[in-house]
Design a protein around this motif. Structure first.
Motif, PDB file in Angstrom:
ATOM      1  N   LEU A   1       0.733  -1.191  -0.088  1.00  0.00           N
ATOM      2  CA  LEU A   1      -0.049  -0.121  -0.176  1.00  0.00           C
ATOM      3  C   LEU A   1       0.953   1.237   0.174  1.00  0.00           C
ATOM      4  O   LEU A   1       1.753   1.435   0.860  1.00  0.00           O
ATOM      5  N   PHE A   2       0.511   2.257  -1.047  1.00  0.00           N
ATOM      6  CA  PHE A   2       1.587   3.228  -0.961  1.00  0.00           C
ATOM      7  C   PHE A   2       0.664   4.536  -1.462  1.00  0.00           C
ATOM      8  O   PHE A   2      -0.295   4.607  -2.070  1.00  0.00           O
ATOM      9  N   ARG A   3       0.936   5.590  -0.624  1.00  0.00           N
ATOM     10  CA  ARG A   3       0.445   6.857  -0.834  1.00  0.00           C
ATOM     11  C   ARG A   3       1.425   7.704  -2.010  1.00  0.00           C
ATOM     12  O   ARG A   3       2.490   7.495  -1.814  1.00  0.00           O
ATOM     13  N   LEU A   4       0.569   8.621  -2.690  1.00  0.00           N
ATOM     14  CA  LEU A   4       1.239   9.513  -3.778  1.00  0.00           C
ATOM     15  C   LEU A   4       0.742  10.785  -3.410  1.00  0.00           C
ATOM     16  O   LEU A   4      -0.250  11.109  -4.066  1.00  0.00           O
ATOM     17  N   PRO A   5       1.074  11.461  -2.535  1.00  0.00           N
ATOM     18  CA  PRO A   5       0.633  12.881  -2.080  1.00  0.00           C
ATOM     19  C   PRO A   5       0.546  13.747  -3.289  1.00  0.00           C
ATOM     20  O   PRO A   5      -0.379  14.683  -3.172  1.00  0.00           O
ATOM     21  N   GLU A   6       1.415  13.847  -3.907  1.00  0.00           N
ATOM     22  CA  GLU A   6       1.633  14.773  -5.074  1.00  0.00           C
ATOM     23  C   GLU A   6       0.455  14.508  -6.049  1.00  0.00           C
ATOM     24  O   GLU A   6       0.039  15.638  -6.514  1.00  0.00           O
ATOM     25  N   ASP A   7      -0.104  13.525  -6.371  1.00  0.00           N
ATOM     26  CA  ASP A   7      -1.102  13.065  -7.175  1.00  0.00           C
ATOM     27  C   ASP A   7      -2.348  12.597  -6.493  1.00  0.00           C
ATOM     28  O   ASP A   7      -3.413  12.495  -7.115  1.00  0.00           O
ATOM     29  N   THR A   8      -2.241  12.913  -5.016  1.00  0.00           N
ATOM     30  CA  THR A   8      -3.617  12.595  -4.203  1.00  0.00           C
ATOM     31  C   THR A   8      -4.107  11.440  -4.505  1.00  0.00           C
ATOM     32  O   THR A   8      -5.476  11.210  -4.942  1.00  0.00           O
ATOM     33  N   ALA A   9      -3.357  10.439  -4.294  1.00  0.00           N
ATOM     34  CA  ALA A   9      -3.801   9.069  -4.799  1.00  0.00           C
ATOM     35  C   ALA A   9      -3.260   7.741  -3.918  1.00  0.00           C
ATOM     36  O   ALA A   9      -2.345   8.349  -3.271  1.00  0.00           O
ATOM     37  N   LEU A  10      -3.591   6.912  -3.941  1.00  0.00           N
ATOM     38  CA  LEU A  10      -2.997   5.670  -3.409  1.00  0.00           C
ATOM     39  C   LEU A  10      -2.881   4.526  -4.462  1.00  0.00           C
ATOM     40  O   LEU A  10      -3.593   4.709  -5.567  1.00  0.00           O
ATOM     41  N   ILE A  11      -1.900   3.568  -4.352  1.00  0.00           N
ATOM     42  CA  ILE A  11      -1.639   2.526  -5.106  1.00  0.00           C
ATOM     43  C   ILE A  11      -1.558   1.239  -4.212  1.00  0.00           C
ATOM     44  O   ILE A  11      -0.940   1.279  -2.921  1.00  0.00           O
ATOM     45  N   ASN A  12      -2.543   0.316  -4.315  1.00  0.00           N
ATOM     46  CA  ASN A  12      -2.540  -1.003  -3.406  1.00  0.00           C
ATOM     47  C   ASN A  12      -2.643  -2.148  -4.152  1.00  0.00           C
ATOM     48  O   ASN A  12      -2.979  -2.155  -5.573  1.00  0.00           O
ATOM     49  N   ARG A  13      -1.819  -3.168  -3.757  1.00  0.00           N
ATOM     50  CA  ARG A  13      -1.852  -4.387  -4.415  1.00  0.00           C
ATOM     51  C   ARG A  13      -1.894  -5.466  -3.098  1.00  0.00           C
ATOM     52  O   ARG A  13      -1.408  -6.497  -2.824  1.00  0.00           O
ATOM     53  N   MET A  14      -3.039  -4.978  -2.408  1.00  0.00           N
ATOM     54  CA  MET A  14      -3.334  -5.786  -1.007  1.00  0.00           C
ATOM     55  C   MET A  14      -3.619  -7.533  -1.407  1.00  0.00           C
ATOM     56  O   MET A  14      -2.979  -8.303  -0.723  1.00  0.00           O
ATOM     57  N   GLY A  15      -4.276  -7.745  -2.526  1.00  0.00           N
ATOM     58  CA  GLY A  15      -4.531  -9.209  -2.607  1.00  0.00           C
ATOM     59  C   GLY A  15      -5.784  -9.629  -1.921  1.00  0.00           C
ATOM     60  O   GLY A  15      -5.737 -11.004  -1.515  1.00  0.00           O
ATOM     61  N   PHE A  16      -6.774  -9.061  -1.622  1.00  0.00           N
ATOM     62  CA  PHE A  16      -7.792  -9.586  -0.808  1.00  0.00           C
ATOM     63  C   PHE A  16      -7.614 -10.442   0.309  1.00  0.00           C
ATOM     64  O   PHE A  16      -7.887 -11.485   0.807  1.00  0.00           O
ATOM     65  N   ASN A  17      -6.532  -9.500   1.306  1.00  0.00           N
ATOM     66  CA  ASN A  17      -5.964  -9.975   2.571  1.00  0.00           C
ATOM     67  C   ASN A  17      -7.366 -10.029   3.578  1.00  0.00           C
ATOM     68  O   ASN A  17      -8.023  -8.840   3.395  1.00  0.00           O
ATOM     69  N   ASN A  18      -7.803 -10.827   3.914  1.00  0.00           N
ATOM     70  CA  ASN A  18      -9.172 -10.970   4.995  1.00  0.00           C
ATOM     71  C   ASN A  18      -9.086 -12.154   5.840  1.00  0.00           C
ATOM     72  O   ASN A  18      -8.371 -13.085   5.410  1.00  0.00           O
ATOM     73  N   VAL A  19     -10.099 -12.030   6.573  1.00  0.00           N
ATOM     74  CA  VAL A  19     -10.001 -13.042   7.678  1.00  0.00           C
ATOM     75  C   VAL A  19     -11.279 -14.223   7.358  1.00  0.00           C
ATOM     76  O   VAL A  19     -11.103 -15.179   8.113  1.00  0.00           O
ATOM     77  N   GLY A  20     -11.584 -14.171   6.136  1.00  0.00           N
ATOM     78  CA  GLY A  20     -12.653 -15.074   5.507  1.00  0.00           C
ATOM     79  C   GLY A  20     -14.080 -14.965   6.172  1.00  0.00           C
ATOM     80  O   GLY A  20     -14.595 -14.036   7.219  1.00  0.00           O
ATOM     81  N   ILE A  21     -14.899 -16.111   5.647  1.00  0.00           N
ATOM     82  CA  ILE A  21     -16.328 -15.587   5.825  1.00  0.00           C
ATOM     83  C   ILE A  21     -16.788 -15.867   7.306  1.00  0.00           C
ATOM     84  O   ILE A  21     -17.815 -15.122   7.754  1.00  0.00           O
ATOM     85  N   ASP A  22     -16.191 -16.807   7.751  1.00  0.00           N
ATOM     86  CA  ASP A  22     -16.887 -17.366   9.241  1.00  0.00           C
ATOM     87  C   ASP A  22     -16.318 -16.220  10.342  1.00  0.00           C
ATOM     88  O   ASP A  22     -17.371 -15.674  10.897  1.00  0.00           O
ATOM     89  N   VAL A  23     -15.297 -15.617  10.396  1.00  0.00           N
ATOM     90  CA  VAL A  23     -15.073 -14.360  11.349  1.00  0.00           C
ATOM     91  C   VAL A  23     -15.725 -13.189  10.725  1.00  0.00           C
ATOM     92  O   VAL A  23     -16.292 -12.323  11.739  1.00  0.00           O
ATOM     93  N   MET A  24     -16.008 -12.923   9.618  1.00  0.00           N
ATOM     94  CA  MET A  24     -16.864 -11.703   9.135  1.00  0.00           C
ATOM     95  C   MET A  24     -18.051 -11.933   9.517  1.00  0.00           C
ATOM     96  O   MET A  24     -18.866 -11.093   9.965  1.00  0.00           O
ATOM     97  N   ALA A  25     -18.729 -13.100   9.559  1.00  0.00           N
ATOM     98  CA  ALA A  25     -20.001 -13.341  10.003  1.00  0.00           C
ATOM     99  C   ALA A  25     -20.038 -12.736  11.688  1.00  0.00           C
ATOM    100  O   ALA A  25     -21.066 -12.257  12.098  1.00  0.00           O
ATOM    101  N   LYS A  26     -19.171 -13.250  12.596  1.00  0.00           N
ATOM    102  CA  LYS A  26     -19.290 -12.870  13.582  1.00  0.00           C
ATOM    103  C   LYS A  26     -19.062 -11.367  14.026  1.00  0.00           C
ATOM    104  O   LYS A  26     -19.959 -10.709  14.713  1.00  0.00           O
ATOM    105  N   HIS A  27     -18.311 -10.777  13.025  1.00  0.00           N
ATOM    106  CA  HIS A  27     -18.048  -9.273  13.015  1.00  0.00           C
ATOM    107  C   HIS A  27     -19.593  -8.564  12.875  1.00  0.00           C
ATOM    108  O   HIS A  27     -19.799  -7.615  13.815  1.00  0.00           O
ATOM    109  N   LEU A  28     -20.000  -9.209  11.689  1.00  0.00           N
ATOM    110  CA  LEU A  28     -21.381  -8.470  11.455  1.00  0.00           C
ATOM    111  C   LEU A  28     -22.588  -8.962  12.448  1.00  0.00           C
ATOM    112  O   LEU A  28     -23.335  -7.881  12.749  1.00  0.00           O
ATOM    113  N   GLU A  29     -22.339  -9.965  12.954  1.00  0.00           N
ATOM    114  CA  GLU A  29     -23.577 -10.283  14.030  1.00  0.00           C
ATOM    115  C   GLU A  29     -23.346  -9.419  15.114  1.00  0.00           C
ATOM    116  O   GLU A  29     -24.437  -9.100  15.772  1.00  0.00           O
ATOM    117  N   GLN A  30     -22.045  -8.894  15.513  1.00  0.00           N
ATOM    118  CA  GLN A  30     -21.872  -7.987  16.877  1.00  0.00           C
ATOM    119  C   GLN A  30     -22.406  -6.832  16.492  1.00  0.00           C
ATOM    120  O   GLN A  30     -22.592  -5.919  17.158  1.00  0.00           O
TER     121      GLN A  30
END
Length: 367
Positions: free
Chosen positions: A107-136
């Motif tokens: 993840l990179f900031r480009l302040p002169e261009d007021t932009a971001l570049i990201n290549r995160m690659g769908f980093n996430n906790v998966g559907i089961d943990v997200m379900a718990k978060h949304l339930e809360q």
């Protein structure tokens, strides 16, 4: 002022992804402290006005400004974001199995261009943990869309299985769903935007949504497709034909771009998706095209380079019913949401519109 003068300088001295996690974790923790939610709402909440209200797919939106996917990837800070004045938000992108994403830094900031570049690659906790978060956060105050994708190791010929799994596990928690087939950071994912692959995937998604609706009852939940801005005229035309034929409920335009045109910052050569001001005009023009191709009959959510009320209004007049922000929030801070809404009210009044829905697609009527 607090963000611009104190928090932003501190966060921008940190690694971009560390600052991201600190913000999400901080907002999550703050929302659990008694009285903080009310404080956030008092500081950043948006005064509700009939001029900005709308109803799409049977869902009420108090205002048209939403939070784009990618910021709250794991639905960890829904309660906090709910108090910052947004009319709705997306969480995700989520995949069936947890995954670490691409190597750091990504993840990179480009302040002169007021932009971001990201290549995160769908980093996430998966559907089961997200379900718990949304339930809360079941008592959240704004509509939440769940942005779904496939795991990196899932081949495209089995992609529909991953999208089905996301819907099955999270159906009861999302107000609507977004099929992400346009991130540039998962190998071959964008190939799913074309031809038989797209048709087959959307048929599977629609089938799964129908099955879950039959199982759980209530109102049917909409599905939108998020597309890339890096498409030729013929590609867009064929894609729209497939999307319309599938019966999905709408389109989000757009995801990040792989273009680097006009950039000046030293990070301009980094691989990944570019967001921010360089995408402003590109995404607005794509909305114009989509509105024309669908004859204004399919709702569009505009996303890409919205930093001012005029940017948001341009997308609405081009054909967007709702608008999302992400990069601008990083650069401008949470008070941006209120400024966008107040500015939109002034622009509507100036053009003689009583409600935001009257402005949707108005640029086409004036041509």
């Amino acid at each position: 002022m607090l963000y611009r003068n104190m928090l932003k300088p501190l966060l921008f001295r940190m690694d971009a992804e560390k600052a991201h996690h600190l913000t999400i974790d901080g907002l999550h923790t703050a929302s659990t402290i008694p009285g903080v939610n009310s404080l956030l709402e008092g500081l950043y909440g948006v005064k509700q006005t009939a001029a900005l209200e709308s109803t799409l797919w049977g869902i009420h939106f108090a205002n048209p400004i939403g939070l784009a996917a990618g910021l709250d990837k794991n639905a960890k800070a829904v309660a906090g974001f709910s108090n910052l004045g947004f009319g709705f938000m997306e969480v995700g992108t989520v995949t069936p199995k947890p995954q670490a994403g691409n190597e750091l830094p990504r993840l990179f900031r480009l302040p002169e261009d007021t932009a971001l570049i990201n290549r995160m690659g769908f980093n996430n906790v998966g559907i089961d943990v997200m379900a718990k978060h949304l339930e809360q956060t079941a008592k959240r105050t704004i509509p939440v869309a769940v942005n779904i994708g496939k795991n990196k190791l899932t081949p495209n010929e089995h992609a529909e299985d991953d999208y089905r799994a996301c819907i099955t596990r999270l159906y009861t928690y999302g107000d609507f769903f977004v099929v992400n087939i346009s991130s540039p950071n998962t190998p071959d994912l964008r190939s799913l935007q074309h031809g038989d692959d797209l048709s087959r995937l959307l048929a599977a998604v629609q089938d799964e949504m129908k099955l879950q609706h039959q199982k759980h009852g209530g109102a049917a939940k909409p599905v939108l497709v998020k597309i890339a801005p890096d498409l030729g005229t013929d590609e867009i035309t064929y894609m729209v034909q497939t999307i319309v034929a599938s019966g999905v409920s709408g389109i989000i335009a757009s995801n990040t771009t792989i273009s680097r045109e006009g950039l000046t910052h030293r990070h301009k050569g980094e691989a990944g998706g570019l967001s921010g001001k360089p995408l402003t005009e590109r995404s607005t023009q794509l909305i114009h095209t989509l509105y024309e191709l669908t004859e204004g009959k399919m709702p569009i959510i505009g996303s890409g380079g919205v930093f001012t009320a005029q940017h948001a209004y341009d997308k609405i007049c081009a054909g967007a019913s709702l608008v999302e922000i992400y990069t601008a929030l990083i650069y401008e801070g949470p008070s941006l949401v209120r400024r966008l809404n107040e500015g939109l009210q002034q622009l509507l009044h100036k053009d003689g519109f009583a409600n935001i829905t009257e402005a949707v697609g108005s640029a086409h009527r004036h041509r």
